[in-house]
Enzyme design. Structure first.
Site, PDB file in Angstrom:
ATOM      1  N   HIS A  13      13.935  40.907  31.634  1.00  0.00           N
ATOM      2  CA  HIS A  13      13.089  40.178  32.568  1.00  0.00           C
ATOM      3  C   HIS A  13      13.157  38.691  32.243  1.00  0.00           C
ATOM      4  O   HIS A  13      13.161  38.318  31.068  1.00  0.00           O
ATOM      5  CB  HIS A  13      11.638  40.665  32.468  1.00  0.00           C
ATOM      6  CG  HIS A  13      10.846  40.309  33.671  1.00  0.00           C
ATOM      7  ND1 HIS A  13      10.345  39.057  33.875  1.00  0.00           N
ATOM      8  CD2 HIS A  13      10.508  41.041  34.752  1.00  0.00           C
ATOM      9  CE1 HIS A  13       9.721  39.034  35.033  1.00  0.00           C
ATOM     10  NE2 HIS A  13       9.802  40.219  35.591  1.00  0.00           N
ATOM     11  N   ASP A  30      10.079  48.435  36.209  1.00  0.00           N
ATOM     12  CA  ASP A  30      10.831  49.425  36.984  1.00  0.00           C
ATOM     13  C   ASP A  30      11.339  50.580  36.136  1.00  0.00           C
ATOM     14  O   ASP A  30      11.841  51.564  36.677  1.00  0.00           O
ATOM     15  CB  ASP A  30      12.028  48.748  37.674  1.00  0.00           C
ATOM     16  CG  ASP A  30      11.571  47.755  38.713  1.00  0.00           C
ATOM     17  OD1 ASP A  30      10.666  48.106  39.482  1.00  0.00           O
ATOM     18  OD2 ASP A  30      12.093  46.631  38.737  1.00  0.00           O
TER      19      ASP A  30
HETATM   20  N1  COA Z   1      21.367  45.090  30.650  1.00  0.00           N
HETATM   21  C1  COA Z   1      22.259  44.551  29.797  1.00  0.00           C
HETATM   22  N2  COA Z   1      22.190  43.276  29.378  1.00  0.00           N
HETATM   23  C2  COA Z   1      21.189  42.515  29.861  1.00  0.00           C
HETATM   24  C3  COA Z   1      20.238  43.012  30.751  1.00  0.00           C
HETATM   25  C4  COA Z   1      20.354  44.357  31.144  1.00  0.00           C
HETATM   26  N3  COA Z   1      19.479  44.909  32.003  1.00  0.00           N
HETATM   27  N4  COA Z   1      19.360  42.045  31.081  1.00  0.00           N
HETATM   28  C5  COA Z   1      19.748  40.963  30.399  1.00  0.00           C
HETATM   29  N5  COA Z   1      20.857  41.233  29.660  1.00  0.00           N
HETATM   30  C6  COA Z   1      21.583  40.321  28.789  1.00  0.00           C
HETATM   31  C7  COA Z   1      22.477  39.398  29.622  1.00  0.00           C
HETATM   32  O1  COA Z   1      23.763  39.977  29.788  1.00  0.00           O
HETATM   33  C8  COA Z   1      22.512  38.156  28.760  1.00  0.00           C
HETATM   34  O2  COA Z   1      23.386  38.408  27.701  1.00  0.00           O
HETATM   35  P1  COA Z   1      24.319  37.213  27.091  1.00  0.00           P
HETATM   36  O3  COA Z   1      23.340  36.184  26.585  1.00  0.00           O
HETATM   37  O4  COA Z   1      25.108  37.875  26.015  1.00  0.00           O
HETATM   38  O5  COA Z   1      25.142  36.714  28.250  1.00  0.00           O
HETATM   39  C9  COA Z   1      21.104  38.095  28.170  1.00  0.00           C
HETATM   40  O6  COA Z   1      20.620  39.457  28.165  1.00  0.00           O
HETATM   41  C10 COA Z   1      20.139  37.225  28.974  1.00  0.00           C
HETATM   42  O7  COA Z   1      20.054  37.744  30.283  1.00  0.00           O
HETATM   43  P2  COA Z   1      20.100  36.899  31.638  1.00  0.00           P
HETATM   44  O8  COA Z   1      21.030  37.569  32.596  1.00  0.00           O
HETATM   45  O9  COA Z   1      20.305  35.450  31.331  1.00  0.00           O
HETATM   46  O10 COA Z   1      18.618  37.073  32.148  1.00  0.00           O
HETATM   47  P3  COA Z   1      18.035  36.630  33.565  1.00  0.00           P
HETATM   48  O11 COA Z   1      16.679  36.114  33.267  1.00  0.00           O
HETATM   49  O12 COA Z   1      18.961  35.732  34.305  1.00  0.00           O
HETATM   50  O13 COA Z   1      17.975  37.999  34.376  1.00  0.00           O
HETATM   51  C11 COA Z   1      17.226  40.107  35.093  1.00  0.00           C
HETATM   52  C12 COA Z   1      16.842  38.804  34.395  1.00  0.00           C
HETATM   53  C13 COA Z   1      15.949  40.903  35.367  1.00  0.00           C
HETATM   54  C14 COA Z   1      17.908  39.798  36.437  1.00  0.00           C
HETATM   55  C15 COA Z   1      18.193  40.897  34.174  1.00  0.00           C
HETATM   56  O14 COA Z   1      17.540  41.205  32.965  1.00  0.00           O
HETATM   57  C16 COA Z   1      18.692  42.170  34.845  1.00  0.00           C
HETATM   58  O15 COA Z   1      19.685  42.153  35.568  1.00  0.00           O
HETATM   59  N6  COA Z   1      17.991  43.332  34.578  1.00  0.00           N
HETATM   60  C17 COA Z   1      18.359  44.584  35.227  1.00  0.00           C
HETATM   61  C18 COA Z   1      17.786  44.647  36.624  1.00  0.00           C
HETATM   62  C19 COA Z   1      16.313  44.945  36.631  1.00  0.00           C
HETATM   63  O16 COA Z   1      15.857  45.855  35.968  1.00  0.00           O
HETATM   64  N7  COA Z   1      15.578  44.162  37.419  1.00  0.00           N
HETATM   65  C20 COA Z   1      14.152  44.336  37.590  1.00  0.00           C
HETATM   66  C21 COA Z   1      13.401  43.175  37.039  1.00  0.00           C
HETATM   67  S1  COA Z   1      11.652  43.488  37.111  1.00  0.00           S
END
Ligand code: COA
Length: 385
Positions: free
Chosen positions: A267, A322
């Site tokens: 998140h 979720d």
């Molecule tokens: N699975 C695997 N790796 C994840 C991850 C996940 N669900 N969420 C974050 N990471 C990793 C990223 O790959 C990144 O790794 P890196 O630093 O080695 O590149 C690091 O954690 C930071 O993540 P980032 O993508 O910068 O976070 P964000 O704030 O841009 O994205 C979300 C947040 C929610 C979009 C992201 O965590 C995600 O895609 N989660 C899955 C979808 C989900 O459950 N969404 C509902 C949210 S309530």
């Protein structure tokens, strides 16, 4: 003026708001100052919605009045039902929901938005629009379950609470009180979450003085994506693919090697476990104690969470809201593609609260950009290209 570009506007304040607050380090979420862990236990969706809309916990009289208003607005016009009947049953329910809510605007107006600034009397208009949309969102989502299967929808009942009536209309039978309590708590937990993507979409659309139905249609489209509200459906599909707890390790190693996203994890705001996931997990345990464990899904989810903690915990990636919600809905016999619409049935309260807050001090959203295209050049006639 700063021209620093921050992808995804991460950490950029988009507004001033007094509706909700997140402490991402401690894992705390509060609506109008009240911790959601307490609200999920002690409040109802109706009370929480009014708290979000008006800013204060209502008195008994205020809550009863609001409850009656919601009960009185549950029916949707015959024409909306006809529109729904003509939508393909194979379409995603979020697309149906966006269509139906945008269509409501054709029947209920809402265009008399204040181009001359916000006045105190506008509160009445905003409140009545909020009641209309909050109440009908639940009706539409429940109706679709029947309409898409070729049946007439079940008429709403005015002797039931919002959560009870939703379950009644969805399943077509008197709701089990425990299930209704769980759905009610889920609606409380999902109702608001600061300036998330769909709330921001509602604010941007609201800032143009579009009608509230269009504001909510914009928010529904934004909630639908798998990186936002669509993740709850993906979580259950993912757990079904894993199958059993003993398959978790190999599955996770493979997904992480392929740099794939683990649904329901991570998140932008939380660097610890989402407090809503903690409440939902407890509810899942309570469910199993009362009703037994119908599938290995919960055990698989626990095993995956443990395995992810080792791999993703150091990046601050933990279960979000979720992760456990879909498992509960599955146990209730709700199809996976209806999970995100249920999220919308709840989040509508927060969207309406932000719409109101936006209008009370409105300035149209119009950010800038850093241009990375070609410099000025001369038009070349097509025969010379
Ligand atoms: N699975 C695997 N790796 C994840 C991850 C996940 N669900 N969420 C974050 N990471 C990793 C990223 O790959 C990144 O790794 P890196 O630093 O080695 O590149 C690091 O954690 C930071 O993540 P980032 O993508 O910068 O976070 P964000 O704030 O841009 O994205 C979300 C947040 C929610 C979009 C992201 O965590 C995600 O895609 N989660 C899955 C979808 C989900 O459950 N969404 C509902 C949210 S309530």
């Amino acid at each position: 003026m700063s021209s620093e570009y921050l992808p995804g506007l991460a950490g950029v304040p988009a507004t001033k708001s007094n509706i909700s607050d997140i402490d991402g380090e401690k894992g705390v979420l509060a609506y109008r100052g009240y911790d959601i862990r307490e609200l999920a236990l002690k409040s109802s969706f109706e009370e929480t919605a009014l708290l979000l809309l008006d800013g204060q916990l209502p008195t008994r009289e205020e809550l009863d009045e609001f409850d009656q208003q919601l009960r009185g607005e549950r029916r949707v016009k015959y024409n909306i039902r006809e529109i729904m009947k003509y939508l393909p049953s194979t379409g995603h329910p979020m697309e149906m929901l966006q269509t139906a809510v945008a269509s409501l605007g054709m029947f209920y107006g809402g265009d008399e938005i204040f181009s001359d600034g916000y006045q105190a009397e506008d509160d009445y208009f905003i409140h009545s629009m909020s009641v209309k949309i909050i109440s009908r969102m639940a009706t539409i989502v429940a109706m679709w379950q029947h309409v898409r299967n070729g049946y007439d929808p079940i008429e709403p009942r005015s002797d039931l609470s919002h959560a009870e009536n939703f379950l009644y209309m969805l399943h077509g039978r008197d709701p089990d009180p425990f299930e209704a309590r769980i759905i009610d708590a889920c609606l409380v937990l999902h109702a608001e979450h600061t300036i998330n993507a769909s709330t921001f979409a509602a604010m941007v659309c609201g800032s143009t003085l579009a009608s509230p139905f269009l504001v909510i249609a914009a928010a529904i489209g934004t909630l639908a994506g798998p990186l936002h509200g669509g993740a709850n459906q993906r979580v259950v599909e993912m757990l079904e693919e894993i199958g059993r707890p003993e398959n978790v390790k190999d599955w996770l190693d493979m997904k992480l090697a392929e740099k794939e996203v683990i649904w329901g994890m991570g998140h932008r705001e939380y660097k610890t476990k989402d407090p809503r996931a903690i409440v939902l997990q407890k509810m899942m345990v309570e469910w199993i104690e009362r009703k037994g464990n119908l599938s290995p899904m919960f055990e698989t989810a626990l095993a995956l969470e443990e395995a992810c903690e080792k791999e993703l915990g150091p990046k601050g990636v933990y279960p979000n809201v979720d992760y456990y919600s879909g498992i509960l809905y599955t146990e209730m016999g709700i199809p996976a593609d209806q999970f995100t619409p249920i999220f919308a049935v709840s989040r509508i309260a927060g969207w309406m609260a932000h719409w109101r807050e936006q209008l009370s001090d409105n300035r149209i959203f119009r950010p800038t950009q850093i241009y990375t295209g070609e410099p000025a050049r001369e038009y070349v006639p097509i025969e010379k290209r």
